[in-house]
Design a protein around this motif. Sequence first.
Motif, mmCIF file in Angstrom:
data_model
loop_
_atom_site.group_PDB
_atom_site.id
_atom_site.type_symbol
_atom_site.label_atom_id
_atom_site.label_comp_id
_atom_site.label_asym_id
_atom_site.label_seq_id
_atom_site.Cartn_x
_atom_site.Cartn_y
_atom_site.Cartn_z
ATOM 1 N N PRO A 1 6.726 6.313 -6.917
ATOM 2 C CA PRO A 1 5.714 5.495 -6.228
ATOM 3 C C PRO A 1 4.311 5.784 -6.714
ATOM 4 O O PRO A 1 3.986 6.899 -7.138
ATOM 5 N N LEU B 1 12.094 0.601 -1.054
ATOM 6 C CA LEU B 1 10.911 0.801 -1.895
ATOM 7 C C LEU B 1 10.214 -0.519 -2.178
ATOM 8 O O LEU B 1 10.804 -1.595 -2.070
ATOM 9 N N ASP C 1 6.500 -1.722 -4.813
ATOM 10 C CA ASP C 1 5.808 -1.270 -6.029
ATOM 11 C C ASP C 1 5.015 0.008 -5.799
ATOM 12 O O ASP C 1 4.826 0.798 -6.730
ATOM 13 N N ASN C 2 4.525 0.234 -4.594
ATOM 14 C CA ASN C 2 3.705 1.425 -4.359
ATOM 15 C C ASN C 2 4.109 2.187 -3.113
ATOM 16 O O ASN C 2 3.307 2.919 -2.544
ATOM 17 N N ALA C 3 5.361 2.037 -2.678
ATOM 18 C CA ALA C 3 5.805 2.767 -1.489
ATOM 19 C C ALA C 3 7.294 3.047 -1.583
ATOM 20 O O ALA C 3 8.059 2.250 -2.138
ATOM 21 N N VAL C 4 7.692 4.201 -1.048
ATOM 22 C CA VAL C 4 9.096 4.604 -0.985
ATOM 23 C C VAL C 4 9.327 5.260 0.366
ATOM 24 O O VAL C 4 8.495 6.054 0.820
ATOM 25 N N HIS D 1 4.104 10.566 -11.695
ATOM 26 C CA HIS D 1 3.206 9.660 -10.966
ATOM 27 C C HIS D 1 2.058 9.131 -11.824
ATOM 28 O O HIS D 1 1.296 8.282 -11.344
ATOM 29 N N ASN E 1 -2.009 4.284 -1.921
ATOM 30 C CA ASN E 1 -0.814 4.484 -1.090
ATOM 31 C C ASN E 1 -1.253 4.978 0.291
ATOM 32 O O ASN E 1 -1.835 6.061 0.418
#
Length: 445
Positions: free
Chosen positions: A359, A265, A267-270, A347, A364
């Motif tokens: 996320p 992961l 900060d803005n993706a998993v 979210h 994104n």
Amino acid sequence: MKWLLRAVLMLLAALMVLAAAWAWQLNYLDGVAIDEPRPEPGAHDTAALRERGAYLAQAGNCMACHTAQGGKAWTGGRPFNTPFGTIYSGNITPDPDTGLGRWSAAAFWRALHFGRSLDGHLLYPAFPYTHFTRITRDDSDALYAYLRGLPAVHADSPPHELRWPYSTQGALAVWRALYFRPGSFAPDPRQSADWNRGAYLVQGPGHCSACHAPRDSLGGADWMDFSGGMIPAQGWYAPSLTDPREAATTADTRAATARLLATGLTDNAVVTGPMAEVVFASTQHLKAADLKAMTDYLAALPATATARSGAQAAERAAGLPQPAPGQIGSLSRQGAKLYEQHCADCHGADGRGVPGAYPALAGNRAVTLPRLENLMQAVLYGGFAPATAGNPRPFGMPPFVMTLSNAEIPAVLSYIRGAWGNRAPEASLLQVHSARQQIRMDYTQ
């Protein structure tokens, strides 16, 4: 005229036989020689050699493919569904009857380099020798030394379940003539040592383009193409590693990509789906220097634009209305209420998510992909990020397959694709239907 038609058909049949014979001969000759004689690693392998082999096995994610769900590690039997039938991975413990116990280091190298088994028969490319052919002989010997040190387990793998003619060696020989050439990794003297190390890991042991290359109807690809494609029979889209709108690494995002590969992961993706397995079993265990080398190589790939999804192209051809990117249409307005009801608690109303947990959806790239299969998988079936040293207790997403109707799914997807500055067209009913059909077909091959 009938005699002319018969003559043409006979000529075509003869050409097909000749082509098959040529392909067989080409593939037979490429693997007859096992390489120059050299001492077997077993005579003087060391702890350092086995440790190197263990590391390479993790880089190649070998155990994950050679372990069936609920089975003993390394004993094979994991099914791989393909458009042509089911292939089962083999036992690679040193058992003499069902594993690698009778294999020499040279025979093992021939499997990696030429895609041939101990008796010389052609291996199916579910075992990615299309990429492993770039592994050096020294690294092959290190892998062999590691595997022969595993506990021997007697375990037969189920026979492959492939339809005719895909089950024949002749058909496989033709496939190899089209899509495989034995080769080796050649460092580029114009590039840095980091770039070359990264290129070797990505192209060879990591076999990244096995998922990230677009495949044709025969399952073949240009293995140096990273422009994205559907993963066969898994219902997931491996995004382009060269398109900045998808998953391309740039000079400014190399650190984020390395973090994603190490922890699953940012900060803005998993990562979820098949990539979560790769991070869990493979990339989280790689050295920071190797992750940096891989991201250096990926960041240097030429940028390319990915074509629109088939559903989008069909809609344009049919003259159906296409909301502009970022435009809020009727579906998006309906989806805003659904988002507030089902999604905002995790979210955020502003789409910013919770760092380290949920996320961000705003900005994104996974949300704005032209293809919807991955978003559909997440919404319908939920999922978890991989458990890693950097994220030992990952947060998950619940499934909504029994909660949202077929009409509500495109509405909520349209909202998140157009809200908070995201600039992607609405997810139409046709796109959602096509994506759902793709997922269904892939899981029921």
